[in-house]
Motif scaffolding. Sequence first.
Motif, short mmCIF file in Angstrom:
data_model
loop_
_atom_site.label_atom_id
_atom_site.label_comp_id
_atom_site.label_asym_id
_atom_site.label_seq_id
_atom_site.Cartn_x
_atom_site.Cartn_y
_atom_site.Cartn_z
N GLN A 171 0.82 -1.21 0.00
CA GLN A 171 0.00 0.00 0.00
C GLN A 171 0.86 1.26 0.00
O GLN A 171 0.54 2.25 -0.67
CB GLN A 171 -0.94 0.01 1.21
N ASP A 198 0.76 4.05 -3.05
CA ASP A 198 0.46 5.46 -2.80
C ASP A 198 1.68 6.37 -2.94
O ASP A 198 1.65 7.54 -2.55
CB ASP A 198 -0.15 5.62 -1.40
N GLN A 212 -3.37 4.29 4.18
CA GLN A 212 -3.84 5.49 3.49
C GLN A 212 -4.14 6.61 4.45
O GLN A 212 -3.83 7.78 4.18
CB GLN A 212 -5.07 5.15 2.64
#
Length: 225
Positions: A29, A33, A219
């Motif tokens: 992740q 990102d 996130q």
Amino acid sequence: MGKRVAVVLAGCGVFDGSEIHEASAVLVQLSRDGAEAELYAPDVDQMHVVDHMKGQPTKEKRNVLVESARIARGNIKDLAKLDVKGLDALIIPGGFGVAKNLSTWATQGKSCIVCKEVEDVLKAFHAAKKPIGLCCISPVLAAKIFPGCELTVGHDTECDGRWPYASTAEALRELGCKHINKQVSEIHVDVQNRLVTTSAFMCNAPIHQVHDGIGKMVQEVLRLA
């Protein structure tokens, strides 16, 4: 520029180190990102080594930093060398290594001691008001160091084998923390303390649901950073 995030590992393998799927989910992740992960682990001996097929301790001795290097593909640093000034956030995946190598939670529960280097790093990020992401059992580290903080390790009651570690929530409350019940794919954000937590494998859930929760945690950590 992408955020620089310290990821602290506790070995390699769910029963005596970092949970590999959780660590991988965090790294995937962060990459997705556009963030740069810097991996760290303490240069200490593991509490013990577990045969992951038999689920039993062996007579081997292994080093937490050396074993964590397996997950990091060799690109890892001694936790003692971490400098919070050059980093934007901190994430600690779960696994029994958190409770055995980063702290003594596995043997002492709420009376545990957190490894000094781990405690120093958590306090440094907290003092700098930089976000901290924790999943699975790793929220117990924050519970021990930041009394009064808000956390989730999933649910506080067992349900058809889905939440086998539900009693952990009560231990967090006894440490003076506020536990928030959340599903495996959900997160909780303690805005004041800039803590983001999710239950991961504290829940007996399909692996994609665990990844969903960890992805949301990462996130949110990046958003806060």
